[in-house]
Design a protein around this motif. Structure first.
Motif, PDB file in Angstrom:
ATOM      1  N   TYR A   9       0.835  -1.316  -0.069  1.00  0.00           N
ATOM      2  CA  TYR A   9       0.118  -0.026  -0.024  1.00  0.00           C
ATOM      3  C   TYR A   9       0.876   1.220   0.065  1.00  0.00           C
ATOM      4  N   SER A  10       2.011   1.035   0.636  1.00  0.00           N
ATOM      5  CA  SER A  10       3.007   2.526   0.596  1.00  0.00           C
ATOM      6  C   SER A  10       3.426   2.830  -0.660  1.00  0.00           C
ATOM      7  N   THR A  11       4.017   1.641  -1.273  1.00  0.00           N
ATOM      8  CA  THR A  11       4.540   1.684  -2.744  1.00  0.00           C
ATOM      9  C   THR A  11       3.324   2.113  -3.466  1.00  0.00           C
ATOM     10  N   PHE A  12       2.095   1.705  -3.642  1.00  0.00           N
ATOM     11  CA  PHE A  12       1.038   2.036  -4.436  1.00  0.00           C
ATOM     12  C   PHE A  12       0.702   3.702  -4.310  1.00  0.00           C
ATOM     13  N   GLU A  13       0.550   3.977  -3.193  1.00  0.00           N
ATOM     14  CA  GLU A  13       0.615   5.480  -2.594  1.00  0.00           C
ATOM     15  C   GLU A  13       1.777   6.347  -3.168  1.00  0.00           C
ATOM     16  N   GLU A  14       2.705   5.881  -3.085  1.00  0.00           N
ATOM     17  CA  GLU A  14       3.782   6.651  -3.653  1.00  0.00           C
ATOM     18  C   GLU A  14       3.882   6.672  -4.956  1.00  0.00           C
ATOM     19  N   LEU A  15       3.627   5.462  -5.983  1.00  0.00           N
ATOM     20  CA  LEU A  15       3.683   5.501  -7.206  1.00  0.00           C
ATOM     21  C   LEU A  15       2.520   6.278  -7.863  1.00  0.00           C
ATOM     22  N   ASP A  16       1.365   6.477  -7.019  1.00  0.00           N
ATOM     23  CA  ASP A  16       0.237   7.311  -7.313  1.00  0.00           C
ATOM     24  C   ASP A  16       0.535   8.582  -7.485  1.00  0.00           C
ATOM     25  N   LYS A  17       1.506   8.906  -6.556  1.00  0.00           N
ATOM     26  CA  LYS A  17       1.784  10.553  -6.410  1.00  0.00           C
ATOM     27  C   LYS A  17       2.722  10.723  -7.534  1.00  0.00           C
ATOM     28  N   LYS A  18       3.720   9.950  -7.887  1.00  0.00           N
ATOM     29  CA  LYS A  18       4.614  10.139  -9.059  1.00  0.00           C
ATOM     30  C   LYS A  18       4.025  10.151 -10.106  1.00  0.00           C
ATOM     31  N   GLN A  19       2.761   9.379 -10.463  1.00  0.00           N
ATOM     32  CA  GLN A  19       1.796   9.572 -11.606  1.00  0.00           C
ATOM     33  C   GLN A  19       1.293  10.582 -11.803  1.00  0.00           C
ATOM     34  N   ASP A  20       0.841  11.413 -10.696  1.00  0.00           N
ATOM     35  CA  ASP A  20       0.522  13.009 -10.833  1.00  0.00           C
ATOM     36  C   ASP A  20       1.635  13.790 -11.293  1.00  0.00           C
ATOM     37  N   GLU A  21       2.743  13.677 -10.434  1.00  0.00           N
ATOM     38  CA  GLU A  21       3.916  14.589 -10.961  1.00  0.00           C
ATOM     39  C   GLU A  21       4.189  14.132 -12.440  1.00  0.00           C
ATOM     40  N   TYR A  22       4.263  12.849 -12.802  1.00  0.00           N
ATOM     41  CA  TYR A  22       4.726  12.645 -14.153  1.00  0.00           C
ATOM     42  C   TYR A  22       3.752  13.143 -15.236  1.00  0.00           C
ATOM     43  N   LYS A  23       2.815  13.079 -14.964  1.00  0.00           N
ATOM     44  CA  LYS A  23       1.613  13.799 -15.940  1.00  0.00           C
ATOM     45  C   LYS A  23       1.750  15.302 -16.103  1.00  0.00           C
ATOM     46  N   ALA A  24       1.737  15.686 -14.720  1.00  0.00           N
ATOM     47  CA  ALA A  24       2.168  17.266 -14.617  1.00  0.00           C
ATOM     48  C   ALA A  24       3.285  17.717 -15.497  1.00  0.00           C
ATOM     49  N   ILE A  41      -0.584   2.867 -20.836  1.00  0.00           N
ATOM     50  CA  ILE A  41      -2.021   2.893 -20.281  1.00  0.00           C
ATOM     51  C   ILE A  41      -2.433   1.399 -20.950  1.00  0.00           C
ATOM     52  N   ALA A  42      -3.322   0.662 -20.105  1.00  0.00           N
ATOM     53  CA  ALA A  42      -3.792  -0.513 -20.499  1.00  0.00           C
ATOM     54  C   ALA A  42      -5.417  -0.615 -19.635  1.00  0.00           C
ATOM     55  N   ASN A  43      -6.654  -0.530 -20.496  1.00  0.00           N
ATOM     56  CA  ASN A  43      -7.822  -0.661 -19.850  1.00  0.00           C
ATOM     57  C   ASN A  43      -7.939   0.480 -18.942  1.00  0.00           C
ATOM     58  N   GLY A  44      -7.354   1.659 -19.210  1.00  0.00           N
ATOM     59  CA  GLY A  44      -7.839   3.044 -19.023  1.00  0.00           C
ATOM     60  C   GLY A  44      -6.777   3.171 -17.663  1.00  0.00           C
ATOM     61  N   LEU A  45      -5.820   2.527 -17.290  1.00  0.00           N
ATOM     62  CA  LEU A  45      -5.045   2.503 -16.193  1.00  0.00           C
ATOM     63  C   LEU A  45      -3.508   2.311 -16.687  1.00  0.00           C
ATOM     64  N   PRO A  46      -2.498   3.144 -15.937  1.00  0.00           N
ATOM     65  CA  PRO A  46      -1.086   2.509 -16.178  1.00  0.00           C
ATOM     66  C   PRO A  46      -0.840   1.134 -15.936  1.00  0.00           C
ATOM     67  N   VAL A  47      -0.132   0.640 -16.591  1.00  0.00           N
ATOM     68  CA  VAL A  47       0.470  -0.953 -16.594  1.00  0.00           C
ATOM     69  C   VAL A  47       0.648  -1.379 -15.009  1.00  0.00           C
ATOM     70  N   TRP A  48       1.670  -0.329 -14.451  1.00  0.00           N
ATOM     71  CA  TRP A  48       2.250  -0.489 -12.998  1.00  0.00           C
ATOM     72  C   TRP A  48       0.904  -0.656 -12.122  1.00  0.00           C
ATOM     73  N   CYS A  49      -0.085   0.258 -12.300  1.00  0.00           N
ATOM     74  CA  CYS A  49      -1.493   0.247 -11.575  1.00  0.00           C
ATOM     75  C   CYS A  49      -1.923  -0.928 -11.742  1.00  0.00           C
ATOM     76  N   ASN A  50      -2.070  -1.543 -12.734  1.00  0.00           N
ATOM     77  CA  ASN A  50      -3.234  -2.601 -13.207  1.00  0.00           C
ATOM     78  C   ASN A  50      -2.344  -3.758 -12.284  1.00  0.00           C
ATOM     79  N   PHE A  51      -0.775  -3.920 -12.385  1.00  0.00           N
ATOM     80  CA  PHE A  51      -0.528  -5.114 -11.793  1.00  0.00           C
ATOM     81  C   PHE A  51      -0.451  -4.994 -10.301  1.00  0.00           C
TER      82      PHE A  51
END
Length: 143
Positions: A35-50, A97-107
């Motif tokens: 869960y910590s890794t997911f939260e951190e990657l989710d933040k990085k996803q937002d930074e990435y997009k911006a 992106i796959a099925n509307g989400l980044p592949v890291w997120c799907n995994f």
């Protein structure tokens, strides 16, 4: 020498037929890291997009994308304490992106689903099993 074996809950999963990872889906230490890794990657996803939206030079975008991909791969590999990303994603960027989400997120969502399913199943099995052994050992204590 006698050998003593017990069930540790460690399960080996084949991931998309590309690699294997082992973890106990009810291990709170693993789940916390997940869960910590997911939260951190989710933040990085937002930074990435911006950041990608800010950049205009294609070479800068590609350089940035490669850096972020390597960073995310390192975090996912660290979660499992084994290199899984090269086998799972190959040369694909984990931000793809796959099925509307980044592949890291799907995994990671697939792993989270497994954790939830296994935890629920184990919770249901725990109480009756403990009650059975508690009753058995209480008989011995009374004698």
């Amino acid at each position: 020498m006698k050998e003593l074996n017990f069930e540790s809950g460690l399960v080996t999963y084949s991931i998309n037929g590309a690699c294997e990872v082992s973890f106990n889906p009810t291990d709170s230490n693993f789940v916390e890291r997940l869960y910590s890794t997911f939260e951190e990657l989710d933040k990085k996803q937002d930074e990435y997009k911006a950041q990608v939206e800010k950049l205009s030079d294609k070479r800068e975008i590609f350089d940035y994308v490669h850096e972020r991909d390597a960073e995310m791969r390192g975090m996912i590999d660290g979660l499992f304490a084994t290199p899984v990303c090269d086998a799972l994603f190959g040369s694909m960027n984990v931000y793809a992106i796959a099925n509307g989400l980044p592949v890291w997120c799907n995994f990671l969502l697939a792993v989270m689903d497994e954790v939830d399913t296994t935890f629920t199943k184990e919770q249901k099995a725990t109480n009756p099993r403990i009650a059975k052994y508690t009753a058995k050992y209480q008989k011995y204590r009374r004698k």
